[in-house]
Design an enzyme around this catalytic site. Structure first.
Site, PDB file in Angstrom:
ATOM      1  N   PHE A 149       0.935  -0.772   0.137  1.00  0.00           N
ATOM      2  CA  PHE A 149       0.505   0.239  -0.514  1.00  0.00           C
ATOM      3  C   PHE A 149       0.918   1.042   0.135  1.00  0.00           C
ATOM      4  CE2 PHE A 149      -2.619   3.475   1.893  1.00  0.00           C
ATOM      5  CZ  PHE A 149      -4.105   3.247   1.238  1.00  0.00           C
ATOM      6  N   LYS A 156     -10.300  -2.538   9.382  1.00  0.00           N
ATOM      7  CA  LYS A 156     -10.710  -3.171   8.271  1.00  0.00           C
ATOM      8  C   LYS A 156     -11.802  -4.294   9.197  1.00  0.00           C
ATOM      9  CE  LYS A 156      -7.424  -2.213   5.526  1.00  0.00           C
ATOM     10  NZ  LYS A 156      -7.927  -0.783   4.146  1.00  0.00           N
ATOM     11  N   ARG A 208     -11.758  -5.269  -6.303  1.00  0.00           N
ATOM     12  CA  ARG A 208     -11.961  -6.246  -5.017  1.00  0.00           C
ATOM     13  C   ARG A 208     -12.688  -6.779  -4.508  1.00  0.00           C
ATOM     14  NH1 ARG A 208      -8.343  -3.052  -0.668  1.00  0.00           N
ATOM     15  NH2 ARG A 208      -9.845  -1.926  -0.071  1.00  0.00           N
TER      16      ARG A 208
END
Lengths: 397, 397
Positions: free
Chosen positions: A127, A222, A372
């Site tokens: 990332f 998340k 995704r």
């Protein structure tokens, strides 16, 4: 009812985690496959946040720093996260963003590595923020950054390697990297291993203590469902804590924070990773969100088993419903190389994702051509998976 | 009724800000003089937070990054703070703790100052975290730190001065420093001025643009009432933004954050001060708290006038109620040198404050012997002031 729909029904009926979905605010109209970006709202969070705002802040005000446990929240909540990433208590503090924690960890790693080691090896597929922050850490510690793919890491390690910053799961492809082997390779070269757990913590076993990881960071919004921008965490292995030399030595990490002393003296233990005043509302929302993990039958092992079953079934449904050649999975087939998401390359991916969302299937689009889909086993079921693949098939046919 | 109680009644009756207290959750049983540590809860906050949690996160989930304006919150809320510190729009971003923002600002200031300048002058009377962080910034940029009192600053500035980090109001004594004159002196030496506004923003006029301040940081949980650990802010003067070279270049400050590019390219403007994902719950609670400043008649000027009247009256009441020699004010008498607090040196200050709090007068104790009373004009009245001094007199007599 199609064969796959029937299979989904059976899998859901046998799913021991199926009941956990009731712990989240999720209507039946949506298939939420974006929990790898922002986890769904646990039902216990709104009441807790209301209590924090109305009673703890509104009525107790300043007294809450002691009486409501605000001051000790970073390490207390760190100890709640610890078992989810295979860490004993006393090694994790919560606070700041992932980016800020990457900075602390990489600079501290270089300082631990000692003189003569001036290279920071960084996962080139990471990332982006990890790479940007590693560049800054390198610039400020007299190092250079060497970006390589995780597979190339063992081949570039050497006497000059100070630190290696790696992602446990690639945010784009969903590839799970071999944390035990890579950590061992880093250690064999005498360097310090820093892992970013953003896309693995709460989705699969990490085993920080077991595999001797040195430093780790991760976000909590998340698979830990802490809410938008909930604070990140920093793991410092207990035997390294006395050598953890933070580039952000704020008063919260002082041995005597209320002594208001002009000279800095770091606190012992994980507290050394703290910086300034913690953001209490976001932090206590996270604390409430972690209660989900205390329910009967919920464990990282059970979550991992279901995650693999969900992604296997999604790939099976995609193979059946989506015309051949229309999408291509870039997520590894082998279980030991797969995180908790499936990434499909697809022409016009941005537009396809927009239409999927309109049809109630929420994933996300990653530039330039990736659909995704994240699978949070605590609230995603097999019927959701079948529906997502079916809608995708309808849209691209 | 005593003469001072009668005077308080008259002052409250004439107070144009008296009605604003209804905008805060505060019972009549408490005199809250700790708003300089944690501001009281504005009545509009709980409902807003509930909406953010239940609807924005719970129902819209990931869509809220766009649809609920989460992504742009740091600069949007920065623009709400801007007029309170005398800044035009586009120069402030909200996020991270004060300590982290001090790090960004001091490192960026050294980089702006350019080569040959390797000394960071730091207020030796500062809140400790600023000094600790300045030491770290110095260590990582090849500078040394020179701690001096604000009065000594002009005398130590020179060709080697890179940056000067100063507090607008001393957290312990409540002394207000001369921001215009000190900033001018720093500029005359060719150095960069960084101001910490934690104890002045929301209590008195700052005039960042007017006085040409280069960089500034501040917290939002004191006089801005943002809640426990609400995010801090960073001001970068518009003409310096293209030279603002952050040590924490996270993906949120990238020119194209969703491009996910391996190379860092900073965004234009104040956005360059952003780092990682912002803590949305704490940030939007702050946004709701700032609504108080939109009410009729509320302005920084009106707040400052009342603040001085409150602290004047407190000193008058203390002089009358507290036996001579029992306490000594360390807060300057001159208005132009006084912030919005009064600090009294007192034997057994820790114990005295404990008993004050038991009697409903909430201030705080600062090591080793200071009773600290903060006056937030938005919700503190003159009768509160009279009562606080009277109770203090009773306790120490």
């Amino acid at each position: 009812m199609s064969e796959l729909a029937l299979k989904a029904e059976k899998l859901d009926a046998a799913d021991e985690l199926a009941g956990v979905r009731a712990q989240f605010v999720l209507g039946d109209d949506v298939v939420y496959l974006d929990g790898n970006s922002l986890g769904a709202l646990p039902v216990g969070v709104p009441g807790r946040v209301e209590d924090v705002v109305r009673r703890q802040w509104g009525e107790l005000r300043i007294r809450s720093w002691d009486e409501s446990g605000w001051w000790t929240a970073p390490e207390r909540i760190g100890d709640r996260i610890a078992p989810l990433v295979g860490a004993a208590a006393g090694q994790i503090v919560v606070g700041d963003s992932t980016s800020v924690n990457v900075f602390k960890a990489v600079v501290a790693a270089v300082r631990m590595a000692g003189p003569g080691r001036d290279e920071i090896v960084v996962d080139a597929t990471t990332f982006p923020t990890d790479g940007y922050i590693a560049e800054s850490a390198a610039r400020m510690t007299g190092c250079t950054v060497r970006p390589v793919t995780p597979a190339e890491v063992p081949g570039v390690l050497g006497d000059r390697t100070a630190a290696v910053l790696l992602n446990h799961v690639d945010y784009r492809t969903g590839r799970l990297h071999d944390l035990p082997a890579l950590t061992a390779a880093v250690h064999a070269a005498g360097a310090v291993a820093v892992w970013d757990l953003c896309h693995s913590a709460g989705a699969l076993p990490v085993g920080l203590d077991e595999h001797g990881v040195d430093l780790a960071v991760g976000c909590t919004y998340k698979y830990l469902n802490g809410g938008p921008g909930s604070p990140a965490y920093l793991y410092v292995r207990s035997d390294l804590q006395s050598r953890f030399d933070s580039p952000l030595p704020g008063w919260n990490s002082h041995a005597e924070p209320f002594g208001m002393r002009p000279a800095y003296e770091p606190a012992p233990g994980a507290l050394r990773g703290r910086v300034g005043t913690p953001d209490i509302l976001s932090m206590l929302a996270l604390e409430a969100a972690l209660d989900v993990w205390d329910a009967d039958g919920v464990s990282v092992g059970a979550v991992r088993a279901k995650s693999l079953a969900l992604t296997d079934f999604f790939l099976e449904c995609v193979a059946s419903y989506v015309p051949s050649g229309r999408v291509e999975s870039v997520t590894p087939v082998a279980h030991e190389e797969r995180g908790s998401q499936v990434a499909l390359r697809c022409a016009d991916a941005g537009d396809v994702m927009k239409r999927l969302i309109e049809r109630g299937v929420v994933g996300d689009f990653r530039h330039p051509d990736v659909l995704r889909f994240g699978f949070t086993p605590l609230y995603v079921g097999f019927a959701d998976v079948e529906r997502a693949a079916r809608v995708l098939g309808d849209l691209v046919r």
